[in-house]
Design a protein around this motif. Sequence first.
Motif, PDB file in Angstrom:
ATOM      1  N   PHE A 124      21.706  74.220  73.548  1.00 47.06           N
ATOM      2  CA  PHE A 124      21.979  72.952  74.229  1.00 47.06           C
ATOM      3  C   PHE A 124      20.960  72.687  75.330  1.00 47.06           C
ATOM      4  CE2 PHE A 124      24.061  71.242  78.087  1.00 47.06           C
ATOM      5  CZ  PHE A 124      24.301  69.937  77.664  1.00 47.06           C
ATOM      6  N   GLU A 125      20.726  73.677  76.188  1.00 49.78           N
ATOM      7  CA  GLU A 125      19.779  73.492  77.286  1.00 49.78           C
ATOM      8  C   GLU A 125      18.360  73.285  76.765  1.00 49.78           C
ATOM      9  OE1 GLU A 125      20.029  76.538  80.216  1.00 49.78           O
ATOM     10  OE2 GLU A 125      22.036  75.944  80.884  1.00 49.78           O
ATOM     11  N   GLY A 126      18.034  73.901  75.638  1.00 45.40           N
ATOM     12  CA  GLY A 126      16.700  73.747  75.076  1.00 45.40           C
ATOM     13  C   GLY A 126      16.427  72.360  74.528  1.00 45.40           C
ATOM     14  N   MET A 127      17.475  71.648  74.158  1.00 41.28           N
ATOM     15  CA  MET A 127      17.314  70.288  73.630  1.00 41.28           C
ATOM     16  C   MET A 127      17.204  69.254  74.743  1.00 41.28           C
ATOM     17  SD  MET A 127      19.787  70.105  70.271  1.00 41.28           S
ATOM     18  CE  MET A 127      21.282  70.727  71.032  1.00 41.28           C
ATOM     19  N   ILE A 128      17.594  69.641  75.954  1.00 40.69           N
ATOM     20  CA  ILE A 128      17.661  68.728  77.088  1.00 40.69           C
ATOM     21  C   ILE A 128      16.620  69.124  78.131  1.00 40.69           C
ATOM     22  CG2 ILE A 128      19.166  67.805  78.908  1.00 40.69           C
ATOM     23  CD1 ILE A 128      20.065  67.116  76.045  1.00 40.69           C
ATOM     24  N   GLN A 129      15.979  68.139  78.739  1.00 40.17           N
ATOM     25  CA  GLN A 129      15.042  68.426  79.823  1.00 40.17           C
ATOM     26  C   GLN A 129      15.780  69.117  80.982  1.00 40.17           C
ATOM     27  OE1 GLN A 129      11.975  68.184  78.343  1.00 40.17           O
ATOM     28  NE2 GLN A 129      11.269  67.352  80.282  1.00 40.17           N
ATOM     29  N   PRO A 130      15.179  70.123  81.614  1.00 38.04           N
ATOM     30  CA  PRO A 130      15.868  70.879  82.674  1.00 38.04           C
ATOM     31  C   PRO A 130      16.458  70.010  83.778  1.00 38.04           C
ATOM     32  CG  PRO A 130      13.865  72.018  82.042  1.00 38.04           C
ATOM     33  CD  PRO A 130      13.848  70.708  81.302  1.00 38.04           C
ATOM     34  N   GLU A 131      15.734  68.951  84.175  1.00 39.26           N
ATOM     35  CA  GLU A 131      16.246  68.105  85.254  1.00 39.26           C
ATOM     36  C   GLU A 131      17.465  67.288  84.835  1.00 39.26           C
ATOM     37  OE1 GLU A 131      12.463  66.051  83.607  1.00 39.26           O
ATOM     38  OE2 GLU A 131      13.209  68.075  83.997  1.00 39.26           O
ATOM     39  N   TRP A 132      17.777  67.296  83.551  1.00 37.90           N
ATOM     40  CA  TRP A 132      18.952  66.584  83.060  1.00 37.90           C
ATOM     41  C   TRP A 132      20.132  67.506  82.767  1.00 37.90           C
ATOM     42  CZ3 TRP A 132      20.800  61.655  82.072  1.00 37.90           C
ATOM     43  CH2 TRP A 132      19.962  60.609  82.474  1.00 37.90           C
ATOM     44  N   HIS A 133      19.967  68.802  82.903  1.00 35.67           N
ATOM     45  CA  HIS A 133      21.074  69.712  82.619  1.00 35.67           C
ATOM     46  C   HIS A 133      22.293  69.396  83.479  1.00 35.67           C
ATOM     47  CE1 HIS A 133      18.217  73.062  80.911  1.00 35.67           C
ATOM     48  NE2 HIS A 133      18.313  72.003  80.120  1.00 35.67           N
ATOM     49  N   ALA A 134      22.085  69.218  84.769  1.00 43.39           N
ATOM     50  CA  ALA A 134      23.207  68.956  85.679  1.00 43.39           C
ATOM     51  C   ALA A 134      23.876  67.627  85.367  1.00 43.39           C
ATOM     52  CB  ALA A 134      22.725  68.985  87.127  1.00 43.39           C
ATOM     53  N   LYS A 135      23.078  66.646  84.955  1.00 47.14           N
ATOM     54  CA  LYS A 135      23.649  65.339  84.633  1.00 47.14           C
ATOM     55  C   LYS A 135      24.529  65.422  83.383  1.00 47.14           C
ATOM     56  CE  LYS A 135      19.850  62.742  86.744  1.00 47.14           C
ATOM     57  NZ  LYS A 135      18.776  61.738  86.545  1.00 47.14           N
ATOM     58  N   PHE A 136      24.041  66.113  82.363  1.00 45.14           N
ATOM     59  CA  PHE A 136      24.866  66.280  81.170  1.00 45.14           C
ATOM     60  C   PHE A 136      26.106  67.103  81.478  1.00 45.14           C
ATOM     61  CE2 PHE A 136      21.397  64.573  78.701  1.00 45.14           C
ATOM     62  CZ  PHE A 136      22.010  64.079  77.551  1.00 45.14           C
ATOM     63  N   ASP A 137      25.983  68.098  82.334  1.00 47.67           N
ATOM     64  CA  ASP A 137      27.152  68.888  82.703  1.00 47.67           C
ATOM     65  C   ASP A 137      28.185  68.043  83.448  1.00 47.67           C
ATOM     66  OD1 ASP A 137      26.578  71.357  81.541  1.00 47.67           O
ATOM     67  OD2 ASP A 137      25.397  72.031  83.251  1.00 47.67           O
ATOM     68  N   LYS A 138      27.725  67.105  84.265  1.00 41.68           N
ATOM     69  CA  LYS A 138      28.654  66.195  84.941  1.00 41.68           C
ATOM     70  C   LYS A 138      29.380  65.323  83.920  1.00 41.68           C
ATOM     71  CE  LYS A 138      28.924  62.230  88.085  1.00 41.68           C
ATOM     72  NZ  LYS A 138      30.345  62.516  88.375  1.00 41.68           N
ATOM     73  N   GLN A 139      28.626  64.796  82.971  1.00 44.80           N
ATOM     74  CA  GLN A 139      29.244  63.980  81.917  1.00 44.80           C
ATOM     75  C   GLN A 139      30.290  64.790  81.167  1.00 44.80           C
ATOM     76  OE1 GLN A 139      28.145  64.280  78.124  1.00 44.80           O
ATOM     77  NE2 GLN A 139      30.172  63.339  77.979  1.00 44.80           N
ATOM     78  N   LEU A 140      29.956  66.013  80.802  1.00 43.65           N
ATOM     79  CA  LEU A 140      30.890  66.846  80.056  1.00 43.65           C
ATOM     80  C   LEU A 140      32.107  67.215  80.898  1.00 43.65           C
ATOM     81  CD1 LEU A 140      28.295  69.125  78.255  1.00 43.65           C
ATOM     82  CD2 LEU A 140      29.860  67.512  77.154  1.00 43.65           C
TER      83      LEU A 140
END
Length: 353
Positions: A124-140
């Motif tokens: 999952f993290e490899g498909m997403i740019q590192p600076e967006w990990h926290a944003k996707f985690d907030k969405q989830l």
Amino acid sequence: MTSENQPGSKKDCPDCESSLYLPRRDFIRVVGSAAVASALAPAAKLWGADEKPAADKTPESIVKHLYDSLNEKQRKDVCFDWDYQDPKRGLLRTRISNNWHITSPVIKSDYFTSDQQQMIRDIFEGMIQPEWHAKFDKQLQDDAGGFGNSQNIAIFGKPGEGKYEFVMTGRHMTLRCDGNTADHVAFGGPIFYGHAANGFNESADHKGNVFWEQALAANEVYKMLDGKQRKLAEVADTPREQESGMQGPEGKFPGIPVADMSSDQKELVQKTLLKLIEPYRQTDRDEVLSCLKAQGGIDKCSLAFYVLNDLGGDKVWDNWRLEGPNFVWYFRGEPHVHVWVNIADNHKVELNA
């Protein structure tokens, strides 16, 4: 298929309240038990030195390692042939919806070992740019109680032996990792993302929505349009969100053609496009741009802003769409954000929605 939503209906997101794979009662049971297991289990450990893949730690190499780690029962439950046809849902590998579960096992449960859970997180993290990990985690966290608490995975084909694809699904998420083995398509096929940051019905400013910045970028283009251009760009009725199939070169694309814009306006459209693909890894971004080039570039696209369901009536458009022969990026922000993405270098690639 998701429920047939009607434009303008306040029940425009019934899928967010149900599962397309499990009966609702069973889905709650599975998710609930997964949450308990997650709370009681120790944090997933890192792979042992002898378990790390020999290749660089790319999502593709991890998918193969995950596949190799699955036992017979797990492979039966979450692995399928490349062109597996589900009796009710058709070609399962290309399925897309705004809330669905491609298989029943939940990532954060005792179904997967801690090492397997870590591998899935790494994919999952490899498909997403590192600076967006926290944003996707907030969405989830906002939409599904956090990463892994209600998401599911499937693997199609055999990694390392020809075509294969990893798919992750859940509420407001469909992500794919295919190692460029799926012909013609960006992202390995159609993807979906969304966010309901402040409940089912969001306010006009979409406070806290991690994807709203994309809509603000598109609205900057609208601000640059003159009166005549705005009349072309504004479209009365918002189409059903599932209407995201590619029309091909003979299609009728709503809104204002990018080709008819001035050079500075086109430049802002390009910046909007870069904002749209910003969350994803560079290889996927490159694939999007390659597919776009194959259809003749962004000049072949049109940009539409939908008047119906403009939250707050403020002409800060919640619903808009950038579309060309082989390119669909449909941002539907009412009652909350749903985004459908379908991009290929060949318009004959069908959408299974």
